[in-house]
Each structure stands twice: as C-alpha cells, then as structure tokens.
Enzyme design. Sequence first.
Site, PDB file in Angstrom:
ATOM      1  CE  LYS A 104      42.860  30.750  60.335  1.00 51.90           C
ATOM      2  NZ  LYS A 104      42.688  31.995  61.348  1.00 51.90           N
ATOM      3  CG  ASP A 118      44.020  35.611  61.126  1.00 50.89           C
ATOM      4  OD1 ASP A 118      43.175  36.483  60.745  1.00 50.89           O
ATOM      5  OD2 ASP A 118      43.845  34.400  61.097  1.00 50.89           O
ATOM      6  N   GLY A 128      44.669  26.208  68.285  1.00 51.04           N
ATOM      7  CA  GLY A 128      44.616  25.885  66.707  1.00 51.04           C
ATOM      8  C   GLY A 128      45.633  27.039  66.053  1.00 51.04           C
TER       9      GLY A 128
END
Length: 270
Positions: free
Chosen positions: A72, A108, A131
């Site tokens: 990501k 997200d 993360g």
Amino acid sequence: MAQKPLIGRDTRLCMSLSARPGNFGTRFHNRLYELTGLDFVYKAFSTTDLPAAIGGIRALNIRGCAISMPFKEAVIPLLDGLDNSAAAIDSVNTIVNDDGRLTGYNTDYGAVRALIADIDPATPFVLRGSGGMAKAVAAAFRDAGFRDGVIVARNQAACQALAALCGFRWLADLGEGAPILINVTPLGMTGSPPNELPFPEAMIEQAVIAFDVVQYPPETPFLRIAREAGKRCITGEEVAILQALDQFVLYTGLRPSPDQVADAARFARQ
C-alpha cells in the site's frame, strides 16, 4: 439479471495485488459484473516484483487494481498521481488506469468513515498497528472528529509518525484500554497462531466496541470474545464490502443497487 457478454477481446480486466490473495474481492467483483451485465473480469494475483506488476497494468491497459498488504505504501512512487483520499495518508489500496495514467486512491478510508458514522467522537479508542491500513483507519477516526486516541505499534518510528499525522498519542506497548479497541495488525488472521489476540481478554471485557480489520476469518478470536461478551463488533468483512463497492464504481462508473451489492456479498462469502 442483465446478460453478461462472453469474455472476448473487448473485455476489461481488473485485478488485485496482495502477498496473500483471497477470494472475497474476486468473487464480489465478478458477481457484480454478472448482475450488471458488464463486460469485465476480475482476477487476484501475488507478486515478488512490484515495479514489473505495475508496469504490466500500464502496458496491458488493465483498468483497475486493488492493492493490499504489503504494497500500500511501496506502490506510491510507481504511480502517476494520487487522489486526495490516498495523498492525505500516503497509502494506496486502489489504482485506476486512465489510458496509461495510473492514479492511486484509498477506498478503505471511506469504508471506515461510513462504519463509524454513528459513534460519538468523544469516545476514546486504542488502535493497534501502524501500516498502510492503520493510516486509513486512524485518518478516518481523526476526520470523524475523534480526538482521544492512542496508537500502539512495535515499529516505534512508524507509530510516532502515524500518531503525529493524525494528532493522537502513541505507545510502544499496550497500556490502559479504552471503550473502542481497533486491531489493524495481522493478529488473528487465518494462518496465525490459534487464539492469538491483539488485546488482553480483560481489556476486551472492559471495552464497548471491538473493531477488527482482519477479513479472514470473518470472526477472529478477538471478535469472538468481544461478541460473546456482548460488545458491538465491526468486522473486516464489512470494511471489505464497502471498500470493494467503491472500487467497483471507480473502475466501471456504475453504482449497483443495494440488492445487487447484498447478492454479491453473499456470493463472495461462499
């Protein structure tokens, strides 16, 4: 149900890249293509060569790509631009290809915002993880008005950076609990040691809301204990459905009906 064309030379390809690909996104997207009659197909992939994989998206005119752990953040320098949803948190979970120009998005973030919309932002929380997904979750809480939050992670530099980015406190190890507990680590994921928990059971017992972004299994040991104790649970599967729906809209320009989304979610769980 609309008639989906047979796969041919004009079929558009969408895909996902992950270290550990699952079937949920693939089944969800392909079911929606079937229900809406779109000439698309979706396939999950893994890779050990991220630059080559991103180059393939551009070279083969692949319409869209979902990005999951651990890519990501690493994918950002390989793209041509970032939507505000990704630029604000330096984390990408979606790539849209417009005639060779690759733009990174983060769906997200929007999914989490939707799932916490009814929670009082004065409620304190503890978030474990630092993360790319943790950035999306922490930013969603920040932008929803939450101010009393603690970020906990073993990676002290990443933990401090995320806490500073979102205006929350940070700890290297778990301290006191909070009414909202959020797991944004792989703890509890399929393949992890059985019954591994991101928070002690005593802390879960004292909480009000348990939020776990782990998608597989749908009910992690953390959520099972929380549910048995009567806590409100927010699951990784809920996040997965909402963020995948936003990806579908970005890729196709079409928003399916609620009934179609529900159908695709049921199909993906099988």
